[in-house]
Design a protein around this motif. Structure first.
Motif, short mmCIF file in Angstrom:
data_model
loop_
_atom_site.label_atom_id
_atom_site.label_comp_id
_atom_site.label_asym_id
_atom_site.label_seq_id
_atom_site.Cartn_x
_atom_site.Cartn_y
_atom_site.Cartn_z
N LYS A 53 0.83 -1.20 0.00
CA LYS A 53 0.00 0.00 0.00
C LYS A 53 0.87 1.26 0.00
CE LYS A 53 -3.99 -1.87 2.40
NZ LYS A 53 -4.84 -1.76 3.59
N PRO A 54 0.28 2.42 -0.30
CA PRO A 54 1.06 3.67 -0.23
C PRO A 54 1.66 3.86 1.16
CG PRO A 54 -1.03 4.06 -1.33
CD PRO A 54 -1.08 2.66 -0.78
N TYR A 55 2.84 4.45 1.19
CA TYR A 55 3.52 4.66 2.48
C TYR A 55 3.78 6.14 2.70
CZ TYR A 55 7.63 4.99 -0.55
OH TYR A 55 8.50 5.36 -1.54
N LYS A 56 4.16 6.43 3.96
CA LYS A 56 4.54 7.80 4.32
C LYS A 56 5.97 7.78 4.84
CE LYS A 56 -0.11 9.38 5.37
NZ LYS A 56 -1.04 9.87 6.41
N SER A 57 6.63 8.92 4.78
CA SER A 57 8.02 9.00 5.25
C SER A 57 8.09 8.67 6.73
CB SER A 57 8.57 10.41 5.03
OG SER A 57 8.57 10.71 3.67
N GLY A 58 9.00 7.77 7.07
CA GLY A 58 9.18 7.37 8.47
C GLY A 58 8.64 5.98 8.75
N GLN A 59 7.78 5.47 7.86
CA GLN A 59 7.26 4.11 8.06
C GLN A 59 8.31 3.07 7.68
OE1 GLN A 59 3.32 4.48 5.86
NE2 GLN A 59 2.64 3.66 7.83
N PHE A 114 4.36 -0.25 7.63
CA PHE A 114 3.89 -0.29 9.01
C PHE A 114 4.34 0.96 9.77
CE2 PHE A 114 4.61 -4.99 8.16
CZ PHE A 114 3.27 -5.27 7.93
N GLY A 115 3.59 1.27 10.82
CA GLY A 115 4.02 2.28 11.79
C GLY A 115 3.62 3.70 11.46
N THR A 116 4.03 4.58 12.37
CA THR A 116 3.71 6.01 12.27
C THR A 116 4.75 6.71 11.40
OG1 THR A 116 4.91 6.32 14.34
CG2 THR A 116 2.52 6.10 14.49
N ASP A 117 4.49 7.98 11.08
CA ASP A 117 5.34 8.68 10.12
C ASP A 117 5.78 10.05 10.65
OD1 ASP A 117 2.35 9.29 9.35
OD2 ASP A 117 3.55 10.91 8.48
N TRP A 118 6.62 10.72 9.85
CA TRP A 118 7.20 12.02 10.27
C TRP A 118 6.23 13.19 10.05
CZ3 TRP A 118 11.26 11.56 13.19
CH2 TRP A 118 12.26 10.63 12.93
N GLN A 119 5.09 12.96 9.45
CA GLN A 119 4.09 14.03 9.21
C GLN A 119 4.67 15.16 8.36
OE1 GLN A 119 2.71 15.07 13.18
NE2 GLN A 119 2.74 12.91 13.72
N THR A 120 5.42 14.80 7.34
CA THR A 120 6.03 15.82 6.49
C THR A 120 5.32 15.98 5.14
OG1 THR A 120 7.67 14.09 5.99
CG2 THR A 120 8.38 15.89 7.42
N SER A 121 4.19 15.29 4.97
CA SER A 121 3.52 15.42 3.67
C SER A 121 2.95 16.83 3.50
CB SER A 121 2.43 14.37 3.50
OG SER A 121 1.54 14.43 4.57
N ASP A 122 2.57 17.47 4.63
CA ASP A 122 2.06 18.85 4.57
C ASP A 122 2.73 19.65 5.68
OD1 ASP A 122 0.67 21.15 4.23
OD2 ASP A 122 -1.23 20.39 5.03
N PRO A 139 15.98 6.44 7.87
CA PRO A 139 14.54 6.66 8.05
C PRO A 139 14.11 8.10 7.78
CG PRO A 139 15.50 5.53 9.94
CD PRO A 139 16.64 6.01 9.11
N LEU A 140 15.10 9.04 7.72
CA LEU A 140 14.77 10.45 7.51
C LEU A 140 14.85 10.87 6.05
CD1 LEU A 140 16.74 11.79 10.58
CD2 LEU A 140 14.30 12.17 10.19
N ARG A 141 15.42 10.01 5.20
CA ARG A 141 15.71 10.44 3.82
C ARG A 141 14.45 10.88 3.07
NH1 ARG A 141 15.87 8.44 -1.29
NH2 ARG A 141 17.55 9.16 -2.66
N GLU A 146 11.00 15.29 1.01
CA GLU A 146 9.65 15.85 0.99
C GLU A 146 9.68 17.33 1.40
OE1 GLU A 146 5.80 13.05 1.89
OE2 GLU A 146 7.20 13.39 3.49
N LEU A 147 10.45 17.62 2.46
CA LEU A 147 10.57 19.01 2.92
C LEU A 147 11.28 19.87 1.87
CD1 LEU A 147 11.58 18.37 6.65
CD2 LEU A 147 9.37 19.19 5.79
N ALA A 148 12.36 19.32 1.32
CA ALA A 148 13.15 20.08 0.34
C ALA A 148 12.31 20.41 -0.89
CB ALA A 148 14.38 19.29 -0.07
N ASN A 149 11.49 19.47 -1.31
CA ASN A 149 10.69 19.69 -2.51
C ASN A 149 9.52 20.64 -2.27
OD1 ASN A 149 12.22 18.23 -4.36
ND2 ASN A 149 11.38 16.29 -3.62
#
Ligand SMILES: Cc1cc2nc3c(=O)[nH]c(=O)nc-3n(C[C@H](O)[C@H](O)[C@H](O)COP(=O)(O)OP(=O)(O)OC[C@H]3O[C@@H](n4cnc5c(N)ncnc54)[C@H](O)[C@@H]3O)c2cc1C
Ligand code: FES
Length: 292
Positions: A53-59, A114-122, A139-141, A146-149
């Motif tokens: 499934k789609p993932y978020k940064s930090g998962q 799996f797991g929680t994420d860094w909440q950097t999508s917004d 895990p931060l890459r 995402e932040l840089a973009n």
């Protein structure tokens, strides 16, 4: 074999997911491999029959080296619509050894994300201080890209990287690319060599160099737990709200989905409630207790 720069230019992400059982690994093929340091390698994988499934940064994903075993490995690619996923792995035991010694074209199994994420999508308009120790940058890459973009004229993004020595720094080419995107990158090592032009000392000492508005700053931390504790303390002294500090933690994992209890930390299961936690009030006291 790709260069670090090629690895960073691959399209990584989330396409064509399926509804498989969380216990059944999906087959993925290794499509590129880059040796970051003597004992760390970065692999990019693509699905063969259905995607996670789609993932978020930090998962993280659970990766299977067939006939050897399964380990939790953070997702290091930035979430996009592409199918490729990147993982950076250090050779410490049987499973990690088998994974990073796999060749391009070999198959591995993937369960996740799996797991929680860094909440950097917004990320809103907050400044960011991202602090990584060693392979804690993996895990931060995704989050830092995402932040840089999404870097605006107002927002400042600082990446502080600490390593034992210059040859232990991963993603060297990525860091030059992040600087071009506007991220302020600061690097330090414990022991320098004659070519080193960065700082020498603890990663906490880089916080004084970073530029941010403490009243509107979020911090993301990953690395050895002692580094996390001292970095969180220094960031709080700098005026950052303890609830704006997120940390990623590791414990031994087995199921990855909150069933076996292997990854317990106090009242939390790292696989289900983490690996990304708010420093305060959630984990601050738990890490302190562990070291007493
Ligand atoms: C949420 C989460 C994310 C993770 N992300 C990554 C990642 O992105 N990249 C990565 O390489 N690993 C990551 N890990 C660690 C990984 O899951 C394994 O613990 C590690 O790969 C060792 O597994 P193994 O079976 O190869 O070795 P094992 O057989 O478990 O261990 C062999 C020896 O190495 C020691 N050891 C185990 N883990 C580590 C470690 N992390 N550092 C140093 N020594 C260790 C053990 O104590 C033992 O002595 C993550 C763990 C978690 C919980
Ligand atoms: S790994 Fe099984 S509960 Fe977390």
């Amino acid at each position: 074999m790709t260069s670090a720069n090629q690895t960073s230019e691959i399209e990584y992400g989330n396409a064509g997911e399926t509804e498989e059982s969380p216990f059944v690994p999906l087959p993925y093929k290794i499509v590129s491999k880059h040796k970051d340091t003597q004992d760390i390698a970065t692999i990019a994988i693509e699905p063969v029959e259905g995607s996670i499934k789609p993932y978020k940064s930090g998962q993280f994903n659970m990766l299977t080296a067939y006939r050897v075993g399964e380990v939790a490995i953070s997702i290091s690619s930035e979430p996009t619509s592409a199918k490729r996923i990147v993982h950076t792995i250090r050779d410490v035991g049987a499973v990690s050894h088998a994974l990073i010694n796999s060749e391009i074209g070999d198959m591995i199994g993937v369960r996740g994300p799996f797991g929680t994420d860094w909440q950097t999508s917004d990320p809103g308009d907050a400044d960011y201080v991202v602090v990584a120790g060693g392979i804690g940058l993996a895990p931060l890459r995704g989050a830092i890209f995402e932040l840089a973009n999404q870097i605006g004229k107002k927002r400042k993004v600082n990446l502080l990287v600490g390593a034992r020595s210059p040859d232990q720094i991963i993603y060297v080419a990525d860091m030059r690319r992040l600087e071009q995107l506007g991220v302020k990158v600061y690097e330090t090592v414990d022991i320098a060599d004659s070519n080193w032009r960065g700082s020498v000392g603890l990663v906490t000492e880089l916080i004084d160099k970073a530029v941010f508005d403490p009243s509107n700053t979020k911090a993301l931390l990953c690395g050895p737990e002692i580094m996390i504790r001292f970095t969180a303390r220094k960031l709080i002294e700098s005026g950052i709200d303890p609830q704006s500090i997120l940390v990623s933690l590791e414990r031994n994992m087995q199921c990855g989905i909150g069933l076996c209890g292997h990854c317990q930390l106090g009242p939390y299961l790292i696989c289900r409630d983490g690996p990304v936690f708010t420093w305060a009030p959630l984990v601050k006291d738990l890490l302190s207790q562990k070291e007493r």
